[in-house]
Design an enzyme around this catalytic site. Structure first.
Site, PDB file in Angstrom:
ATOM      1  N   GLU A 190      19.030  64.075  16.099  1.00 47.45           N
ATOM      2  CA  GLU A 190      17.953  63.292  15.502  1.00 47.45           C
ATOM      3  C   GLU A 190      18.441  63.088  14.631  1.00 47.45           C
ATOM      4  O   GLU A 190      19.091  62.683  13.189  1.00 47.45           O
ATOM      5  CB  GLU A 190      16.817  64.147  15.617  1.00 47.45           C
ATOM      6  CG  GLU A 190      16.474  64.878  17.228  1.00 47.45           C
ATOM      7  CD  GLU A 190      15.582  65.214  17.162  1.00 47.45           C
ATOM      8  OE1 GLU A 190      14.831  65.596  18.391  1.00 47.45           O
ATOM      9  OE2 GLU A 190      14.968  66.950  16.490  1.00 47.45           O
ATOM     10  N   CYS A 192      16.801  58.442   7.615  1.00 48.69           N
ATOM     11  CA  CYS A 192      16.438  59.950   7.211  1.00 48.69           C
ATOM     12  C   CYS A 192      18.057  60.225   8.127  1.00 48.69           C
ATOM     13  O   CYS A 192      17.816  60.496   9.437  1.00 48.69           O
ATOM     14  CB  CYS A 192      15.697  61.002   7.487  1.00 48.69           C
ATOM     15  SG  CYS A 192      16.145  62.592   7.516  1.00 48.69           S
ATOM     16  N   CYS A 216      23.963  73.034  12.817  1.00 44.80           N
ATOM     17  CA  CYS A 216      23.889  73.071  11.488  1.00 44.80           C
ATOM     18  C   CYS A 216      24.340  74.842  11.579  1.00 44.80           C
ATOM     19  O   CYS A 216      24.240  75.575  12.267  1.00 44.80           O
ATOM     20  CB  CYS A 216      23.372  73.005  10.544  1.00 44.80           C
ATOM     21  SG  CYS A 216      23.459  73.319   8.944  1.00 44.80           S
ATOM     22  N   CYS A 247      19.249  78.378   8.323  1.00 46.09           N
ATOM     23  CA  CYS A 247      18.355  78.997   7.561  1.00 46.09           C
ATOM     24  C   CYS A 247      17.015  79.463   7.620  1.00 46.09           C
ATOM     25  O   CYS A 247      17.325  78.490   8.747  1.00 46.09           O
ATOM     26  CB  CYS A 247      18.356  77.572   6.395  1.00 46.09           C
ATOM     27  SG  CYS A 247      19.523  76.995   5.174  1.00 46.09           S
ATOM     28  N   CYS A 302      14.771  76.198   8.810  1.00 49.02           N
ATOM     29  CA  CYS A 302      15.224  75.077   9.725  1.00 49.02           C
ATOM     30  C   CYS A 302      15.042  75.115  10.971  1.00 49.02           C
ATOM     31  O   CYS A 302      15.660  75.961  11.189  1.00 49.02           O
ATOM     32  CB  CYS A 302      15.931  74.714   8.612  1.00 49.02           C
ATOM     33  SG  CYS A 302      17.371  73.446   9.740  1.00 49.02           S
ATOM     34  N   CYS A 353      11.062  67.350   7.123  1.00 50.62           N
ATOM     35  CA  CYS A 353      11.746  67.878   7.151  1.00 50.62           C
ATOM     36  C   CYS A 353      12.077  68.867   7.654  1.00 50.62           C
ATOM     37  O   CYS A 353      11.358  70.012   8.226  1.00 50.62           O
ATOM     38  CB  CYS A 353      11.699  68.564   5.352  1.00 50.62           C
ATOM     39  SG  CYS A 353      11.901  67.406   4.082  1.00 50.62           S
TER      40      CYS A 353
END
Ligand code: SAH
Ligand code: SF4
Length: 353
Positions: A103, A116, A123, A127, A130, A344
């Protein structure tokens, strides 16, 4: 899956030219026995003009175009979905050459267009706040796959991207070489021509990456995700970097500013009852005291399946005021695109397509 080695990272062969940076294309031209200026022409076609095929490279001899086409693929991402936010933000789901999806987000503001972009599909850092971290890492992206995201967004808006931030999916310093190559291609006049200071990398705090980044000749911008200045809280929120001590992270920020003369930002997603307490604020103030930093406070964006909540706005203001009193610049980041899960931390790995 068939794979080839391109420099340091393993990428599927379908990625073809998009695994190559300026040096890689120069080496390819050299292998083919071409004069030096041909490499610059190819870089300009691939990255400056976003060519979709070698056939359209009209100033290359026809036989060279045929040789290049036979040598490796020149893929371009396919836009599978485009969502538009009420505030003008657009989010894209892109399909890369091997079917992996990432994305990317476009954020227009006045005469600026910020992209962005993602540096990895997924990933590995995990976290807790996230959405990207939830599904783990699928693979690193090649330099061209990173640059193409900025091109896709620019073409869709009919504008030149003025800024680009590595704040999409992935940890840029876990894919350091490709990220740096991509920044150079975005910065180069043969590529996208975006000023180095308008290119930002956000890292969860990988120390080797921060050190290397400080020694790069370009004036790229650094953001470090802190999220807590108390080791135990940070370890819990960011398990992928629990081996990084806050003391060492702070030292690396001092070194970075000393070496570059630049001010990095610290990202701090405010999570109610977790890192927004008086004790956490006090630790943050102490961490920042004497550092050349700007603190970006981001009321945590909700993600599916997570109970984490943002505190009310007065808490963020309190953080800003208290940091200011101790000499640290801070601001609350305006939220963009949350209605389309483009804010974010809301970018997720999509396995359903
Ligand atoms: N992996 C890098 C860059 C991508 S994340 C990093 O972690 O820095 C971009 C930024 O969004 C980081 O500061 C990250 O901590 C933050 N972020 C992640 N999830 C978030 C959420 N749910 N709400 C607000 N910010 C979030
Ligand atoms: Fe990865 Fe950054 Fe998300 Fe953490 S916040 S899981 S490092 S993308």
């Amino acid at each position: 899956m068939s794979e080839a080695r391109h420099g340091a990272c393993r990428l599927p062969v379908e990625v073809g030219v998009k695994a190559l940076d300026i040096d890689g294309i120069t080496a390819l031209a050299h292998d083919l026995g071409l004069p030096g200026f041909r490499a610059a022409q190819i870089v300009r076609w691939v990255y400056g003009r976003g060519a979709r095929s070698f056939a359209e490279m009209s100033d290359l001899p026809a036989d060279l175009r045929a040789v290049l086409s036979a040598r490796m693929p020149l893929p371009f991402p396919e836009v599978l979905e485009r969502q538009m936010s009420a505030d003008g933000t657009r989010k894209y789901l892109l399909r890369l050459a091997d079917g992996v999806t990432v994305e990317t987000v476009g954020l227009p503001a006045g005469d600026r267009l910020t992209v962005c972009f993602s540096t990895q599909a997924g990933c590995a850092m995990g976290c807790s706040f996230c959405a990207t971290g939830a599904a783990g890492l699928t693979r690193d992206l090649g330099p061209g796959e990173i640059v193409d995201q900025v091109r896709v967004v620019g073409e869709d808006f009919g504008l030149r991207a003025t800024n680009a931030v590595a704040m999409g999916q992935g940890e840029p310093f876990a894919n350091y070489d490709a990220t740096l190559s991509a920044l150079r291609l975005m910065n180069s006049s043969l590529g996208l021509g975006i000023g180095a200071r308008h290119l930002t990398v956000s890292t969860c705090g990988l120390l080797d990456g921060i050190r290397r980044f400080a020694s790069e000749p370009e004036q790229f911008t650094l953001a470090v995700s802190l999220h807590s200045a108390i080791q135990e809280t940070r370890n819990r929120l960011m398990p992928g970097v629990r081996g990084v001590s806050l003391l060492a992270l702070r030292e690396s920020l001092i070194d970075y500013s000393r070496l570059t003369g630049r001010r990095p930002s610290l990202e701090y997603a405010l999570i109610e009852g977790t890192n927004d307490t008086p004790k956490e604020l006090e630790a943050l103030v102490e961490f920042c005291r004497g550092l050349l930093v700007h603190v970006n406070l981001i009321p945590v964006n909700p993600i599916v399946g997570s109970p984490l909540r943002r505190p009310d706005a007065t808490r963020a203001d309190e953080f800003v005021r208290t940091l200011a009193r101790s000499g640290t610049e801070a601001s609350v980041r305006a939220e963009r695109g949350a209605d389309i899960d483009a804010a974010c931390g809301q970018l997720r790995q999509r396995a359903d397509i």
